[in-house]
Design a protein around this motif. Structure first.
Motif, short mmCIF file in Angstrom:
data_model
loop_
_atom_site.label_atom_id
_atom_site.label_comp_id
_atom_site.label_asym_id
_atom_site.label_seq_id
_atom_site.Cartn_x
_atom_site.Cartn_y
_atom_site.Cartn_z
N SER A 1 0.83 -1.20 0.00
CA SER A 1 0.00 0.00 0.00
C SER A 1 0.87 1.26 0.00
O SER A 1 0.61 2.21 -0.75
CB SER A 1 -0.91 -0.04 1.22
OG SER A 1 -1.48 1.21 1.44
N VAL A 2 1.92 1.23 0.83
CA VAL A 2 2.83 2.38 0.87
C VAL A 2 3.50 2.54 -0.48
O VAL A 2 3.66 3.66 -0.99
CB VAL A 2 3.89 2.18 1.98
CG1 VAL A 2 4.95 3.27 1.90
CG2 VAL A 2 3.23 2.19 3.35
N MET A 3 3.83 1.42 -1.10
CA MET A 3 4.50 1.49 -2.39
C MET A 3 3.58 2.12 -3.44
O MET A 3 4.00 2.97 -4.22
CB MET A 3 4.93 0.10 -2.84
CG MET A 3 6.38 0.06 -3.28
SD MET A 3 7.02 -1.59 -3.21
CE MET A 3 6.31 -2.29 -4.67
N LEU A 4 2.31 1.68 -3.43
CA LEU A 4 1.36 2.25 -4.38
C LEU A 4 1.25 3.75 -4.16
O LEU A 4 1.19 4.54 -5.10
CB LEU A 4 -0.01 1.58 -4.21
CG LEU A 4 -1.12 2.13 -5.12
CD1 LEU A 4 -0.74 2.01 -6.58
CD2 LEU A 4 -2.44 1.41 -4.87
N TYR A 5 1.26 4.14 -2.90
CA TYR A 5 1.18 5.56 -2.54
C TYR A 5 2.38 6.32 -3.13
O TYR A 5 2.23 7.37 -3.75
CB TYR A 5 1.15 5.68 -1.03
CG TYR A 5 1.14 7.09 -0.48
CD1 TYR A 5 -0.03 7.84 -0.46
CD2 TYR A 5 2.30 7.66 0.03
CE1 TYR A 5 -0.04 9.12 0.04
CE2 TYR A 5 2.30 8.95 0.54
CZ TYR A 5 1.12 9.67 0.54
OH TYR A 5 1.13 10.94 1.05
N ILE A 6 3.55 5.74 -2.96
CA ILE A 6 4.76 6.39 -3.48
C ILE A 6 4.73 6.47 -5.00
O ILE A 6 5.01 7.51 -5.60
CB ILE A 6 6.03 5.65 -2.99
CG1 ILE A 6 6.14 5.79 -1.47
CG2 ILE A 6 7.27 6.19 -3.68
CD1 ILE A 6 7.20 4.93 -0.85
N ILE A 7 4.34 5.33 -5.63
CA ILE A 7 4.26 5.32 -7.10
C ILE A 7 3.28 6.37 -7.58
O ILE A 7 3.52 7.08 -8.56
CB ILE A 7 3.84 3.91 -7.59
CG1 ILE A 7 4.97 2.91 -7.32
CG2 ILE A 7 3.47 3.93 -9.06
CD1 ILE A 7 4.59 1.48 -7.61
#
Lengths: 422, 252
Positions: free
Chosen positions: A208-214
């Motif tokens: 989820s954090v990764m999707l946020y960063i992307i």
């Protein structure tokens, strides 16, 4: 005094009870100590309380600015009621449907979630219809030449074919109708999130954090009609929702030692104070000079669409402080004064929709009566009273229906509506 | 605060009754002092006015810069009249570049064309309405306003940003807050004054100086509002350029 849930639980089937009462006794180890803290089968009233308060604040924020607006938290920091609402929605949804997934399997739980999504969608379309009615009325009755340009916004009424289809596709969302579409999308993706969350919670949160960063890196968002993007970017706001789910499924319990640290508390309070000061400079521009230019350039704009990190942290700090100073056994939770907010929180979808409707109605009243401060105040207050009264009626009905309908089917359907992860 | 506002309104009402003179400034134009001053200064304006004794202003605006499209009853024309009145020794000219239904981004990409052969001392850029109506991504809006202000400054002009109109009936339909925020931030970053039309009209509506709920189709209200906006804008420009009209007169 027992909670409404406890009172009504008697007539329900066992599965329904499990769905409605928040942490039931068997998975106590799952019930996170600080946030979802109760050790008995009682519903976590703090969640209901804060969600109820968030619903009130969202309602007040949707009205034209007035005296009440000064009570809303967005005037005192970066984050606002939307963050609270989405986080708690993630928390309760994960809790309720997580249980269902454990008990009945992925398919049944997913079906139940999709049913909920359908309900939210229908609610959204219903609100859109009311909006259309109000707008059409304004369009035909208001022709002040001062606002010739702004009235161009009503041009969409000239092509209802496109507009209505775009609204059904969730792409055309008039003022104040942005939260439900976000919620629909988040709930739509809840089944896979939950499935993974039950197996690898930290991995899910990491993704989820990764999707946020992307999302931030590549400017992902969903297109809106007639142009632009979704006001609440689901790719960014999912972080709060998933974080809520993570807390519900044990994360909060694991964070308990961290949350009880004095250092963290100090940091949170310092951050909240700093945010408060920055917010103050928006209202008193003269104070703006005390904010160093470099910080200003780095900080602005504080992006709501993509859930700015500053907003997210602000919410975390608020939550940490709230958890610290409001233990789950706080006697105030049983006080009749907080009862209205708690009741509203327990029927969040219904009360949310009612709130949006009341905001429309409030705008309408204020526009027709040419309201002064007093009318503003009356409109805000009566809105909150109506929301609370409606919540009380829902609770009463739920109780009666649960007692009356002994057969499992109706009780279960009822539980879906009530305990539902909204 | 509200009590004070009420008192001001009462005072105004009283002054309306007591003034009576035909040519006195129309009552109800009063604007709180903090909305008429800016910490950011208009250096080019100050310089040109004191050395060349002229002031060429270009207003880049959308439909809400006008009452009816043709005449000078919109705020640019009213500002010109007010400036001439206040600065009788200065040659003032105001030109309106009307950009109907153009977003800030549209205006910026057309800026070369708009500025072609013109060398205004001051550009008043009224924007945000079209962007808000079309719900343009506030980030894109910010980039556009940012680029626009930079380009105008590079062209050698001082810039005043002017934000959206306040309309009580519009609040249900148009989300204004992000666009107002963006304009405030960009103005701050470029150290350029922001004429807060939204706050001023909101103030007028709150204190009852203008009934912006008004439903009538006549242009009277619109004309009076634009007249007041023009006057306020003239005072704002004079203040931001730190011009002392009295001193100008004595120099003559």
């Amino acid at each position: 005094m027992t909670s409404v849930t406890d009172q009504s639980a008697g007539g329900l089937t066992e599965s329904a009870v499990r769905e409605r009462a928040l942490p039931p006794s068997p998975p106590v180890q799952k019930a996170p100590a600080p946030v979802g803290g109760p050790t008995s089968g009682a519903r976590e009233l703090r969640l209901d309380l804060f969600r109820g308060l968030a619903l009130w604040l969202i309602f007040v924020d949707h009205l034209p600015p007035n005296l009440f607006t000064w009570l809303t938290i967005r005037n005192y920091g970066f984050s606002d009621a939307t963050e609270i609402f989405i986080f708690i929605s993630g928390y309760t949804a994960a809790f309720v449907y997580g249980r269902a997934m454990t008990d009945r399997g992925f398919v049944v739980a997913s079906a139940r979630i999709l049913k909920r999504v359908w309900q939210i969608y229908v609610a959204h379309v219903f609100l859109f219809t009311i909006f259309l009615a109000e707008i059409s009325y304004v369009a035909t009755s208001f022709e002040n030449p001062l606002y010739t340009e702004e009235m161009g916004i009503l041009d969409f009424l000239k092509q209802p074919d496109v507009t209505i289809v775009q609204a059904l596709l969730l792409k055309f969302r008039p003022v104040n109708m942005d939260v439900l579409p976000l919620y629909i999308v988040l709930m739509l993706f809840l089944p896979p999130i939950l499935w993974l969350m039950q197996r690898k919670p930290d991995l899910t949160l990491g993704l989820s954090v990764m999707l946020y960063i992307i999302t931030w890196q590549f400017d992902l968002n969903l297109p809106a009609y007639p142009n632009g993007v979704w006001f609440f970017n689901p790719f960014a706001w999912q972080l709060l929702f998933v974080f809520g789910a993570w807390c519900a499924l044990g994360g909060a319990r694991r964070m308990a030692p961290l949350l009880s640290s004095r250092i963290l508390l100090g940091i949170c309070i310092a951050y909240l104070l700093a945010a408060f000061f920055v917010t103050l400079t928006w209202h008193v521009p003269r104070l703006g000079h005390f904010v160093p230019r470099i910080i200003e350039q780095w900080m602005y704009p504080i992006n709501k669409t993509d859930l700015d990190v500053l907003r997210f942290i602000h919410f975390l700090a608020l939550a940490a402080v709230a958890v610290r100073f409001l233990p789950s056994n706080w006697p105030g939770l049983r006080s009749p004064w907080l009862k209205p907010a708690i009741l509203c929180g327990q029927h969040s979808l219904e009360i949310f929709c009612l709130g949006v409707f009341l905001a429309f109605a409030g705008h309408f009243v204020l526009a027709e009566v040419s309201g002064g401060a007093l009318i503003h105040f009356v409109v805000s207050l009566s809105g909150i009273v109506i929301m609370s009264a409606a919540a009380a009626v829902f609770s009463w009905y739920k109780q009666v229906a649960a007692k009356g309908g002994k057969d499992a089917k109706s009780a279960e359907a009822n539980a879906d509506l009530a305990g539902g992860g909204s | 605060m509200r009590a004070t506002a009420g008192l001001i309104a009462l005072t105004l009402l009283w002054s309306t009754v007591s003034a009576g003179a035909e040519d006195a400034p129309p009552p109800g134009c009063e604007v709180p002092a903090n909305l008429l001053t800016s910490e950011n200064t208009l250096k080019k304006v100050a310089e040109t006015v004191s050395t060349e004794r002229r002031l060429d202003i270009m207003v880049i605006g959308s439909r809400s810069a006008t009452v009816t499209t043709a005449d000078g009853s919109g705020f640019p024309g009213r500002m010109e009249a007010a400036l001439r009145d206040k600065l009788p020794t200065i040659k003032v000219s105001v030109n309106l570049e009307l950009q109907i239904k153009k977003t800030a981004g549209d205006v910026v990409s057309d800026l070369d064309h708009i500025l072609e052969g013109k060398q205004p001392t001051l550009v008043i850029w009224q924007t945000g309405t079209v962007d808000a109506m079309r719900a343009v991504d506030p980030d894109d809006f910010r980039t556009a306003v940012d680029e626009g202000v930079a380009a105008l400054q590079k062209h050698g002009a001082d810039v005043v940003l002017m934000n959206l109109q306040y309309g009580p009936r519009m609040e249900t339909m148009i989300t204004t807050a992000p666009y107002l925020d963006v304009m405030r931030v960009v103005a701050q970053q470029h150290e350029t004054p922001l004429f807060d039309r939204f706050a001023i009209m909101h103030h007028w509506n709150e204190t009852g100086q203008f009934d912006l709920f008004n439903n009538s189709r006549g242009v009277e209200l619109a004309k009076r509002v634009h007249d007041c906006l023009g006057r306020a804008l003239a005072s704002f420009v004079i203040d931001a350029a730190r011009i002392k009209p009295a001193e100008l007169r004595t120099q003559k």
